[in-house]
Design an enzyme around this catalytic site. Structure first.
Site, short mmCIF file in Angstrom:
data_model
loop_
_atom_site.label_atom_id
_atom_site.label_comp_id
_atom_site.label_asym_id
_atom_site.label_seq_id
_atom_site.Cartn_x
_atom_site.Cartn_y
_atom_site.Cartn_z
N CYS A 180 5.94 -8.67 -1.69
CA CYS A 180 6.79 -7.85 -0.81
C CYS A 180 6.49 -6.36 -0.95
CB CYS A 180 8.26 -8.14 -1.04
SG CYS A 180 8.83 -7.78 -2.70
N CYS A 205 -18.62 0.72 0.36
CA CYS A 205 -17.98 -0.59 0.33
C CYS A 205 -18.07 -1.23 -1.06
CB CYS A 205 -18.62 -1.50 1.37
SG CYS A 205 -17.71 -3.04 1.56
N CYS A 208 -11.93 -2.28 3.41
CA CYS A 208 -12.24 -3.43 4.27
C CYS A 208 -11.02 -4.34 4.44
CB CYS A 208 -13.39 -4.25 3.71
SG CYS A 208 -15.00 -3.49 3.94
N CYS A 259 -11.75 12.19 5.61
CA CYS A 259 -10.81 11.55 4.69
C CYS A 259 -9.41 11.53 5.30
CB CYS A 259 -10.79 12.28 3.34
SG CYS A 259 -9.55 11.56 2.25
N HIS A 290 -6.30 12.56 2.94
CA HIS A 290 -5.91 13.96 2.74
C HIS A 290 -5.70 14.70 4.05
CE1 HIS A 290 -7.35 12.92 -1.33
NE2 HIS A 290 -6.27 13.62 -1.63
N CYS A 315 12.09 33.99 -17.81
CA CYS A 315 11.25 34.97 -17.13
C CYS A 315 9.96 35.18 -17.94
CB CYS A 315 11.99 36.29 -17.01
SG CYS A 315 10.91 37.65 -16.54
N HIS A 317 13.63 -6.74 -4.38
CA HIS A 317 12.85 -7.12 -3.21
C HIS A 317 12.65 -5.89 -2.33
CE1 HIS A 317 11.22 -9.67 -0.14
NE2 HIS A 317 12.15 -9.33 0.73
#
Ligand SMILES: [Zn+2]
Ligand SMILES: [Zn+2]
Ligand SMILES: [Zn+2]
Length: 341
Positions: free
Chosen positions: A41, A68, A76, A149, A152, A224, A301
């Site tokens: 799930c 690949c 794939c 890509c 991104h 700081c 779930h």
């Protein structure tokens, strides 16, 4: 809540004209099988949302060249599920090829192994990161600027964070980073909602981004950098214009009594200028993002909801079950997806 049956039986006036991908656009929503013992799930929910994100689906369709990895190729396997979504006449399809590719890829880390339940959030992020690795030759380059890509180009938020003292003006060095998911604690979010409701009668619909920003920065206080004695808050600045923004909710417990409060705080629009201290990209300042998907968790779930843009309807995915719905409550929203879709 009325549950509308999504798939009518042939003979209901749809039988003869039914063609996958034609007029009945909701026919393109199919379930994903999760046989007893598979515990898929978490993966099915992530895949359903990715498929329903129009920008992602179209971009992936246009890509074929990739590095690949054969049987362990997540690229794939995802492409194959997507083409099945488009071509198959079955109402529910197996997600086994992707489940196997994921298990094979993460064998050494003992993650996402067959039959074991896993985390939908991490699964979603890992799928995106793997797609990046399948597409980009110089994967060490940070941040990734490859035009091909889709991970991104579509999902990444390019940010820097910095501490700046309001009192003396001293600042820390800006720290640049990229994130695919912007995580926010639900406990912090509910605290912010309470603070706002002390001042106002109710939440404005355009406040969601600001609430998320306040929740995301509340705990991040530093001294700081020039030691003037002030505690200063972190500032996160967005430098690009992401097309899809993913918000990940972090819950303190598996069962939370904050569910109702979080649902009340949810907004269906997200303004990037509200979500970050500053937005430098002009397009990002104007970008209006709509809620288009959710991955939820309830009783060990995962479920998903996605906005089906062609029919302007919300669709609910529970493995093999697909229904057209109003949005259900009483589930923990793990992920919200905002997009320009
Ligand atoms: Zn491949
Ligand atoms: Zn990339
Ligand atoms: Zn100072």
């Amino acid at each position: 809540m009325a549950w509308v049956k999504l798939f009518r039986k042939p003979g209901n006036g749809l039988g003869k004209t039914y063609q996958p991908g034609s007029m009945l656009s909701l026919a393109l929503t199919k379930g994903l099988l999760n046989e007893p013992g598979q515990n898929s799930c978490f993966l099915n929910s992530a895949v359903q949302v990715l498929w329903q994100l129009d920008i992602f689906r179209r971009s992936l369709r246009q890509l074929s060249t990739h590095f690949c990895l054969g049987d362990a190729c997540i690229f794939c396997a995802l492409k194959s599920i997507f083409s099945q979504f488009q071509q198959s006449r079955e109402r529910a399809l197996p997600s086994d090829t992707l489940r196997h590719a994921l298990a094979e890829t993460f064998k050494d880390e003992q993650r996402f192994q067959l039959g074991l339940m896993d985390d939908a959030a991490e699964c979603f992020e890992h799928i995106l990161e793997r797609i990046h690795l399948h597409l980009v030759s110089d994967s060490a380059a940070e941040p990734c600027t490859s035009r091909s890509c889709i991970t991104h180009q579509r999902f990444a938020m390019t940010l820097y964070e910095q501490f700046v003292c309001r009192s003396c003006g001293a600042s820390s060095d800006p720290l640049p980073f990229t994130e695919l998911v912007h995580y926010v604690s639900t406990t912090a979010l509910c605290q912010q909602v309470e603070r706002v409701l002390e001042r106002m009668d109710r939440l404005r619909s355009d406040m969601f981004g600001e609430l998320l920003q306040a929740a995301n920065t509340i705990g991040d206080l530093r001294n700081c950098p020039s030691n003037c004695g002030q505690s200063i808050k972190i500032r996160r600045v967005l430098m690009n214009c992401p097309e899809i923004v993913t918000i990940g909710f972090v819950w303190d417990a598996e069962q939370s009594d904050l569910t109702e409060d979080v649902i009340r705080a949810l907004g269906s629009h997200l303004n990037l200028s509200g979500l970050f201290y500053r937005v430098t990209d002009e397009n990002a300042k104007r970008r209006d993002l709509h809620l288009v998907g959710m991955i939820c968790y309830s009783s060990r779930h995962y479920l998903a909801f996605a906005y089906h843009s062609k029919s302007s309807k919300w669709v609910f995915f529970d493995d093999a079950t697909v229904k057209e719905v109003g949005v259900q409550n009483r589930v923990l929203f793990r992920f919200l997806f905002f997009s320009t879709n």
